[in-house]
Scaffold this motif. Structure first.
Motif, PDB file in Angstrom:
ATOM      1  N   CYS A  95       9.007  -0.899   1.620  1.00  0.00           N
ATOM      2  CA  CYS A  95       8.283  -0.107   0.626  1.00  0.00           C
ATOM      3  C   CYS A  95       7.054   0.515   1.280  1.00  0.00           C
ATOM      4  O   CYS A  95       6.060  -0.165   1.551  1.00  0.00           O
ATOM      5  CB  CYS A  95       7.879  -0.983  -0.553  1.00  0.00           C
ATOM      6  SG  CYS A  95       7.071  -0.071  -1.870  1.00  0.00           S
ATOM      7  N   ARG A  96       7.140   1.815   1.533  1.00  0.00           N
ATOM      8  CA  ARG A  96       6.054   2.518   2.210  1.00  0.00           C
ATOM      9  C   ARG A  96       5.117   3.090   1.159  1.00  0.00           C
ATOM     10  O   ARG A  96       5.299   4.203   0.677  1.00  0.00           O
ATOM     11  CB  ARG A  96       6.629   3.592   3.120  1.00  0.00           C
ATOM     12  CG  ARG A  96       7.653   3.010   4.096  1.00  0.00           C
ATOM     13  CD  ARG A  96       8.049   3.975   5.181  1.00  0.00           C
ATOM     14  NE  ARG A  96       8.975   3.354   6.121  1.00  0.00           N
ATOM     15  CZ  ARG A  96       9.255   3.839   7.321  1.00  0.00           C
ATOM     16  NH1 ARG A  96       8.678   4.957   7.730  1.00  0.00           N
ATOM     17  NH2 ARG A  96      10.102   3.231   8.111  1.00  0.00           N
ATOM     18  N   LEU A  97       4.120   2.301   0.837  1.00  0.00           N
ATOM     19  CA  LEU A  97       3.237   2.618  -0.282  1.00  0.00           C
ATOM     20  C   LEU A  97       2.510   3.938  -0.068  1.00  0.00           C
ATOM     21  O   LEU A  97       2.392   4.756  -0.988  1.00  0.00           O
ATOM     22  CB  LEU A  97       2.232   1.479  -0.473  1.00  0.00           C
ATOM     23  CG  LEU A  97       1.457   1.452  -1.780  1.00  0.00           C
ATOM     24  CD1 LEU A  97       2.408   1.383  -2.961  1.00  0.00           C
ATOM     25  CD2 LEU A  97       0.500   0.268  -1.793  1.00  0.00           C
ATOM     26  N   ALA A  98       2.050   4.182   1.162  1.00  0.00           N
ATOM     27  CA  ALA A  98       1.290   5.405   1.433  1.00  0.00           C
ATOM     28  C   ALA A  98       2.144   6.643   1.206  1.00  0.00           C
ATOM     29  O   ALA A  98       1.700   7.611   0.562  1.00  0.00           O
ATOM     30  CB  ALA A  98       0.757   5.377   2.862  1.00  0.00           C
ATOM     31  N   SER A  99       3.387   6.641   1.714  1.00  0.00           N
ATOM     32  CA  SER A  99       4.233   7.824   1.563  1.00  0.00           C
ATOM     33  C   SER A  99       4.692   8.002   0.117  1.00  0.00           C
ATOM     34  O   SER A  99       4.792   9.128  -0.376  1.00  0.00           O
ATOM     35  CB  SER A  99       5.450   7.734   2.494  1.00  0.00           C
ATOM     36  OG  SER A  99       6.266   6.631   2.147  1.00  0.00           O
ATOM     37  N   LEU A 100       4.947   6.907  -0.594  1.00  0.00           N
ATOM     38  CA  LEU A 100       5.326   7.009  -1.997  1.00  0.00           C
ATOM     39  C   LEU A 100       4.187   7.612  -2.824  1.00  0.00           C
ATOM     40  O   LEU A 100       4.404   8.504  -3.651  1.00  0.00           O
ATOM     41  CB  LEU A 100       5.695   5.634  -2.546  1.00  0.00           C
ATOM     42  CG  LEU A 100       7.118   5.144  -2.287  1.00  0.00           C
ATOM     43  CD1 LEU A 100       7.258   3.683  -2.689  1.00  0.00           C
ATOM     44  CD2 LEU A 100       8.138   5.995  -3.021  1.00  0.00           C
ATOM     45  N   ASN A 101       2.988   7.124  -2.592  1.00  0.00           N
ATOM     46  CA  ASN A 101       1.835   7.654  -3.337  1.00  0.00           C
ATOM     47  C   ASN A 101       1.578   9.116  -3.008  1.00  0.00           C
ATOM     48  O   ASN A 101       1.130   9.888  -3.870  1.00  0.00           O
ATOM     49  CB  ASN A 101       0.585   6.821  -3.037  1.00  0.00           C
ATOM     50  CG  ASN A 101       0.641   5.434  -3.666  1.00  0.00           C
ATOM     51  OD1 ASN A 101       1.351   5.234  -4.646  1.00  0.00           O
ATOM     52  ND2 ASN A 101      -0.089   4.491  -3.103  1.00  0.00           N
ATOM     53  N   ARG A 102       1.881   9.503  -1.779  1.00  0.00           N
ATOM     54  CA  ARG A 102       1.645  10.884  -1.367  1.00  0.00           C
ATOM     55  C   ARG A 102       2.740  11.816  -1.882  1.00  0.00           C
ATOM     56  O   ARG A 102       2.454  12.894  -2.429  1.00  0.00           O
ATOM     57  CB  ARG A 102       1.584  10.959   0.165  1.00  0.00           C
ATOM     58  CG  ARG A 102       1.316  12.369   0.692  1.00  0.00           C
ATOM     59  CD  ARG A 102       1.272  12.382   2.215  1.00  0.00           C
ATOM     60  NE  ARG A 102       2.555  12.017   2.825  1.00  0.00           N
ATOM     61  CZ  ARG A 102       2.780  10.883   3.441  1.00  0.00           C
ATOM     62  NH1 ARG A 102       1.823   9.953   3.531  1.00  0.00           N
ATOM     63  NH2 ARG A 102       3.976  10.629   3.966  1.00  0.00           N
TER      64      ARG A 102
END
Length: 457
Positions: A95-102
């Motif tokens: 789960c790549r939180l930074a890319s999901l949020n972006r």
């Protein structure tokens, strides 16, 4: 064109010989899609208009394990954003939180709006040191009222979960928490806010005091943690409590568990057992306040070469008078025992003098010794059982230590000595050579209530 009309037209065309696979009923094709990775399913949809219709009409099943790492950052958010239907299963091992949020700022709310049923969110490289703020669990995850299965790995809970408005998990049946930073109180509030929760797994989490209160819980797996106190306070439907690879042991308190049938592994060295308000000590005798009569399958871990452990073993067994199947994991503790050393005696005198243990004398029908090494202390224990167990119908010795398995002479020596043990009920000990099962396999069995005995190999 209505869905039914479109499906009939498609079948007529396919019946003409263009595509026999596509002529199958929609529900069969829908089911087939669930076995494909998201990239394979997307490719099938791109090649066929009929499969494209199926892909868009069927609840989303997304698992990132089949997505190449370079494309994961962009593809996962795009699939979530583009799928028009409900989400059945979203499994993100990385789960790549930074890319999901972006790429998809509202992704947590999207999971709620799309009625997600199964959700797994894990950080791929949890060994990398990250500040807690970099892995804060989005609040909307705990407000996804459609969730039936939730697995979280390496997250920090930021909200004050004591306010019930922060949690809405009315359909959650299975909850798995691994490497979670959460307060003792918030964990208790989270469990209490799941009114139909049936299965709970806690592994390597931060709370030092865990208290289980649940009117619906049937199975609990707890392990690999530094819990100082684990208390089953009020769980009237709990059938199975599985303790595995405890780091520091700690106190295990059992209170209201009228339906608890399977319990283990209790460790005689590290676990401080408490039944109700009574702490179980080597000299504790059975009484109405110190027994759990519902337990039928019990597993204990101990070093049979340590006097103190053998003594507490008898006290533990007195607490469960109706046990019919007993598993003993016989292995030197790791790290090595430092608080007490082997006495050098084989405990034969102690076994002769020990008070009668009801579950061994009158109830035990099956016994299994795991990780048998052929030590004299282990044979003294077998002789004690053979002499005192009046109802024993099956006795199994499992040799699983790699050192012994590699020595044919040692295995033969154990077989020969077992032949001389005479059981009161006329049975003979059975020896099996089996490699020790890994933790994932053991936990899978433990979580499956359809398996009667999760400790059986």
């Amino acid at each position: 064109m209505a869905d039914g009309t479109r499906s009939r037209v498609r079948r007529r065309r396919l019946a003409a010989g263009r595509n026999r696979l596509g002529a199958l009923p929609d529900d069969v094709l829908h089911h087939t899609l669930t076995y494909l990775s998201v990239t394979e399913a997307a490719s099938a949809a791109a090649l066929s208009s009929s499969w494209r219709y199926l892909w868009r009409s069927y609840p989303l099943v997304l698992e990132d394990k089949g997505i190449p790492a370079p494309a994961r950052d962009a593809l996962v958010p795009r699939v979530l954003a583009d799928h028009p239907g409900r989400f059945r299963s979203v499994i993100l091992y990385d789960c790549r939180l930074a890319s999901l949020n972006r790429e998809l700022p509202g992704w947590p709310r999207l999971l709620v709006d799309k009625s997600t049923q199964q959700l797994l969110l894990a950080h791929h490289d949890w060994t990398v040191i990250q500040p807690d703020s970099a892995r804060l669990l989005p609040a909307d995850i705990l407000r996804c009222g459609s969730l039936q299965v939730l697995s979280l790995d390496f997250w920090t809970f930021s909200a004050d979960l004591s306010r019930r408005a922060d949690i809405s998990l009315p359909q959650l049946q299975i909850l798995t928490l691994t490497r979670i930073v959460v307060s003792d109180r918030d964990l208790e509030c989270l469990i209490a806010a799941c009114p139909v929760l049936e299965s709970l797994r806690l592994t390597l989490n931060s709370p030092k005091h865990v208290r289980l209160r649940s009117k619906s819980l049937r199975c609990a797996l707890v392990g690999l943690s530094k819990v100082e106190e684990f208390a089953v306070v009020d769980t009237p439907l709990l059938q199975r409590l599985y303790l595995f690879q405890q780091i520091n042991g700690g106190a295990v308190r059992i209170a209201c568990v009228p339906n608890l049938r399977v319990l283990g592994y209790l460790d005689t060295r590290t676990h401080k057992l408490q039944i109700g308000d009574s702490v179980i000590r080597p000299d504790t005798m059975a009484s109405a306040r110190t027994v759990v009569p519902s337990v039928e399958i019990l597993a204990l871990a101990l070093n049979l070469g340590i006097s103190e452990e053998v003594k507490i073993l008898a006290s533990f067994l007195r607490c469960f008078p109706n046990v019919e199947t007993l598993h003993i994991e016989s292995a030197p503790h790791k790290p090595p025992v430092t608080s007490s050393e082997p006495s050098g005696e084989h405990h034969a005198r102690f076994y002769q003098e020990v008070s009668q243990v009801d579950c061994l004398r009158a109830h035990a029908k099956k016994m299994v010794i795991h990780d048998f090494r052929g030590d004299q202390n282990e044979f003294e224990f077998i002789k004690f059982i053979a002499k005192n167990a009046e109802e024993l119908q099956f006795f199994l010795v499992i040799v699983s230590d790699e050192g012994i398995l590699s020595s044919a002479d040692k295995v033969k020596e154990i077989k020969d000595e077992l032949q001389y043990v005479q059981f009161r009920t006329g049975i003979s000990a059975v020896l099996r050579e089996l490699p020790k099962a890994g933790i994932p396999y053991r936990l899978k069995r433990a979580a499956d209530l359809a398996i009667n005995d999760p400790f059986q190999c």
